[in-house]
Structure formats: structure tokens, C-alpha cells
Design a protein around this motif. Structure first.
Motif, mmCIF file in Angstrom:
data_model
loop_
_atom_site.group_PDB
_atom_site.id
_atom_site.type_symbol
_atom_site.label_atom_id
_atom_site.label_comp_id
_atom_site.label_asym_id
_atom_site.label_seq_id
_atom_site.Cartn_x
_atom_site.Cartn_y
_atom_site.Cartn_z
ATOM 1 N N THR A 254 0.834 -1.195 0.000
ATOM 2 C CA THR A 254 0.000 0.000 0.000
ATOM 3 C C THR A 254 0.871 1.248 0.000
ATOM 4 O O THR A 254 1.868 1.317 0.719
ATOM 5 C CB THR A 254 -0.917 0.023 1.240
ATOM 6 O OG1 THR A 254 -1.677 -1.175 1.273
ATOM 7 C CG2 THR A 254 -1.848 1.212 1.219
ATOM 8 N N SER B 119 0.229 5.567 0.197
ATOM 9 C CA SER B 119 -0.803 6.574 0.463
ATOM 10 C C SER B 119 -0.190 7.968 0.571
ATOM 11 O O SER B 119 0.096 8.446 1.666
ATOM 12 C CB SER B 119 -1.542 6.245 1.761
ATOM 13 O OG SER B 119 -2.163 5.005 1.694
ATOM 14 N N ASN C 9 -5.047 6.671 -1.789
ATOM 15 C CA ASN C 9 -4.605 5.376 -1.289
ATOM 16 C C ASN C 9 -4.614 4.364 -2.430
ATOM 17 O O ASN C 9 -5.645 4.163 -3.063
ATOM 18 C CB ASN C 9 -5.536 4.885 -0.177
ATOM 19 C CG ASN C 9 -5.713 5.921 0.904
ATOM 20 O OD1 ASN C 9 -4.750 6.412 1.459
ATOM 21 N ND2 ASN C 9 -6.948 6.269 1.205
ATOM 22 N N GLU C 10 -3.478 3.736 -2.670
ATOM 23 C CA GLU C 10 -3.415 2.668 -3.666
ATOM 24 C C GLU C 10 -2.884 1.421 -2.992
ATOM 25 O O GLU C 10 -1.892 1.455 -2.275
ATOM 26 C CB GLU C 10 -2.542 3.040 -4.847
ATOM 27 C CG GLU C 10 -2.539 1.927 -5.874
ATOM 28 C CD GLU C 10 -2.206 2.346 -7.269
ATOM 29 O OE1 GLU C 10 -2.381 1.514 -8.166
ATOM 30 O OE2 GLU C 10 -1.771 3.486 -7.477
ATOM 31 N N SER C 11 -3.565 0.310 -3.233
ATOM 32 C CA SER C 11 -3.198 -0.948 -2.600
ATOM 33 C C SER C 11 -3.211 -2.057 -3.646
ATOM 34 O O SER C 11 -4.104 -2.117 -4.493
ATOM 35 C CB SER C 11 -4.199 -1.264 -1.491
ATOM 36 O OG SER C 11 -3.808 -2.402 -0.775
ATOM 37 N N TYR C 12 -2.213 -2.917 -3.579
ATOM 38 C CA TYR C 12 -2.095 -4.056 -4.490
ATOM 39 C C TYR C 12 -1.942 -5.310 -3.653
ATOM 40 O O TYR C 12 -1.087 -5.377 -2.769
ATOM 41 C CB TYR C 12 -0.882 -3.877 -5.400
ATOM 42 C CG TYR C 12 -0.625 -5.066 -6.286
ATOM 43 C CD1 TYR C 12 -1.364 -5.260 -7.445
ATOM 44 C CD2 TYR C 12 0.332 -6.007 -5.949
ATOM 45 C CE1 TYR C 12 -1.139 -6.358 -8.252
ATOM 46 C CE2 TYR C 12 0.566 -7.112 -6.753
ATOM 47 C CZ TYR C 12 -0.175 -7.280 -7.907
ATOM 48 O OH TYR C 12 0.043 -8.372 -8.692
ATOM 49 N N ASN D 182 -6.191 -4.679 -7.361
ATOM 50 C CA ASN D 182 -5.617 -3.344 -7.282
ATOM 51 C C ASN D 182 -6.725 -2.376 -6.882
ATOM 52 O O ASN D 182 -7.735 -2.284 -7.572
ATOM 53 C CB ASN D 182 -5.008 -2.942 -8.633
ATOM 54 C CG ASN D 182 -4.193 -1.687 -8.526
ATOM 55 O OD1 ASN D 182 -3.591 -1.417 -7.500
ATOM 56 N ND2 ASN D 182 -4.173 -0.920 -9.590
ATOM 57 N N SER D 183 -6.533 -1.689 -5.769
ATOM 58 C CA SER D 183 -7.537 -0.753 -5.259
ATOM 59 C C SER D 183 -6.963 0.651 -5.252
ATOM 60 O O SER D 183 -5.796 0.848 -4.933
ATOM 61 C CB SER D 183 -7.939 -1.116 -3.828
ATOM 62 O OG SER D 183 -8.480 -2.391 -3.764
ATOM 63 N N ILE D 184 -7.799 1.602 -5.575
ATOM 64 C CA ILE D 184 -7.415 3.008 -5.461
ATOM 65 C C ILE D 184 -8.596 3.771 -4.877
ATOM 66 O O ILE D 184 -9.750 3.483 -5.198
ATOM 67 C CB ILE D 184 -6.968 3.606 -6.813
ATOM 68 C CG1 ILE D 184 -6.365 4.993 -6.592
ATOM 69 C CG2 ILE D 184 -8.090 3.613 -7.825
ATOM 70 C CD1 ILE D 184 -5.528 5.490 -7.730
ATOM 71 N N GLY E 261 -13.678 4.875 -3.778
ATOM 72 C CA GLY E 261 -12.672 4.117 -4.497
ATOM 73 C C GLY E 261 -13.231 3.001 -5.338
ATOM 74 O O GLY E 261 -14.439 2.791 -5.441
ATOM 75 N N THR F 116 -11.961 -1.180 -6.874
ATOM 76 C CA THR F 116 -11.034 -2.304 -6.865
ATOM 77 C C THR F 116 -11.210 -3.107 -8.149
ATOM 78 O O THR F 116 -12.340 -3.435 -8.531
ATOM 79 C CB THR F 116 -11.299 -3.232 -5.657
ATOM 80 O OG1 THR F 116 -11.117 -2.481 -4.464
ATOM 81 C CG2 THR F 116 -10.353 -4.416 -5.652
#
Length: 179
Positions: free
Chosen positions: A46, A48, A66-69, A78-80, A107, A109
Motif C-alpha cells: 500500500t 498513500s 490510497n493505492e493498494s495491491y 488493485n484498489s485506489i 474508491g 477495486t
């Protein structure tokens, strides 16, 4: 008319002079190794970044992206999300400041399997508060940690929840630079 414009400009400059802009954010890496047979480890990364504006000794406004992989055995997500928030600092003691962040996040995903998108996308939104601690280590540098989340979260076609989440996955660490 010139006096009114000049007075407005002086008032705006004095307001801007008392405020500070800050940039920073947090990074996160989590590796989960499940105990059940045949399971593969789950890796989550993540990032942020944030930018904020200090209004006075107690109030800040900011926005975080926030970007999470996450990946497990060829599948990934992949979430933003974008999260504008306001921070209220309610107690200060030496270099430590205790605060509450209240914000709203929006966001999406995307889920893929071995690089092929599965046409699965979920939108999400949330509203809530996060308590935290800031350590001011110099005039320009601050370390921040946030723990937990109290609020409502909705993930399209999956679930909605309301409550207080306080566990190690809800713990974040970050650093801010003020100028």
C-alpha cells in the motif's frame, strides 16, 4: 474600492501566513501466511501520499490517495481511493499531539487472474474517524501513526459494515514534511 481590495488582500495574506502546507504519506507491506493446508501466502503493498493544509493549532484539512495491491497465487487486486479529511488535534504534550481524522473515501477495486482482468470491479465508499498520534521531531518533519477506524463502509455487491476496527491491519505509520 482600492481600500476594500487592499484590505481583502492583506486579510488573505495574513491567513495564508499563519497556515502551513504539508506533504507526506505512508507505505505499507503485509505478508500473510495462512496455516491451512494448500494455502498460498498473500502479499499486500500500500502507498498513500497526502497533501494537507494547517489552518491553525487545532485544525488541518487534507486529501489522501490510497493505492493498494494484493496478490495470491496468480490472482491480484488493485484498489485506489481518494480520501478528503479534516484533522482535529485535541491534546498536545511536548512533541506529541493526539488527533482525530474524520473523512470520506471513494474508491474502486479491479480484480485480475494471471494478468487478465476478470471484468470484476467493485466500487466502495466509507465515512468515519481514525484516532492518531503525531510526533513533531523538527520544525518541518512529523511522524504520524493512526490506529483503527470507526465508521461505515460499503463495498458494492459485497458487503456493508458499521463498527470499530482496531487491529494490526488498521495500524498505519507515515511521515510529513511541512513547508
Amino acid at each position: 474600492m482600492k481600500k476594500v481590495i487592499l484590505s481583502a488582500a492583506v486579510a488573505l495574506m495574513s491567513f495564508a501566513a499563519s497556515a502551513q502546507v504539508w506533504v507526506g504519506g505512508s507505505l505499507g507491506l503485509q505478508i500473510i501466511d495462512p496455516d491451512y493446508e494448500g494455502s498460498k501466502s498473500i502479499t499486500t503493498f500500500t502507498i498513500s501520499p497526502e497533501v494537507g493544509y494547517t489552518l491553525n493549532d487545532n485544525w488541518d484539512i487534507a486529501i489522501a490517495i490510497n493505492e493498494s495491491y494484493a496478490s495470491q497465487d496468480g490472482e491480484s487486486a488493485n484498489s485506489i481511493s481518494v480520501e478528503p479529511y479534516a484533522r482535529y488535534t485535541f491534546a498536545k504534550r511536548g512533541i506529541a499531539s493526539f488527533f482525530i481524522d474524520g473523512g470520506v473515501g471513494f474508491g474502486s477495486t479491479e480484480i485480475s487472474n494471471d494478468g487478465d482482468f476478470l471484468d470484476e470491479s467493485q466500487t466502495q465508499w466509507y465515512i468515519g474517524v481514525r484516532p492518531g498520534l503525531k510526533l513533531t521531531i523538527s520544525d518541518n518533519i512529523g511522524l504520524v501513526t493512526k490506529l483503527g477506524f470507526l465508521g461505515y463502509q460499503k463495498v458494492e455487491d459485497a458487503y456493508s459494515s458499521f463498527g470499530f476496527n482496531i487491529n494490526n491491519s488498521a495500524l498505519t505509520f507515515g511521515m510529513y514534511w511541512s513547508f
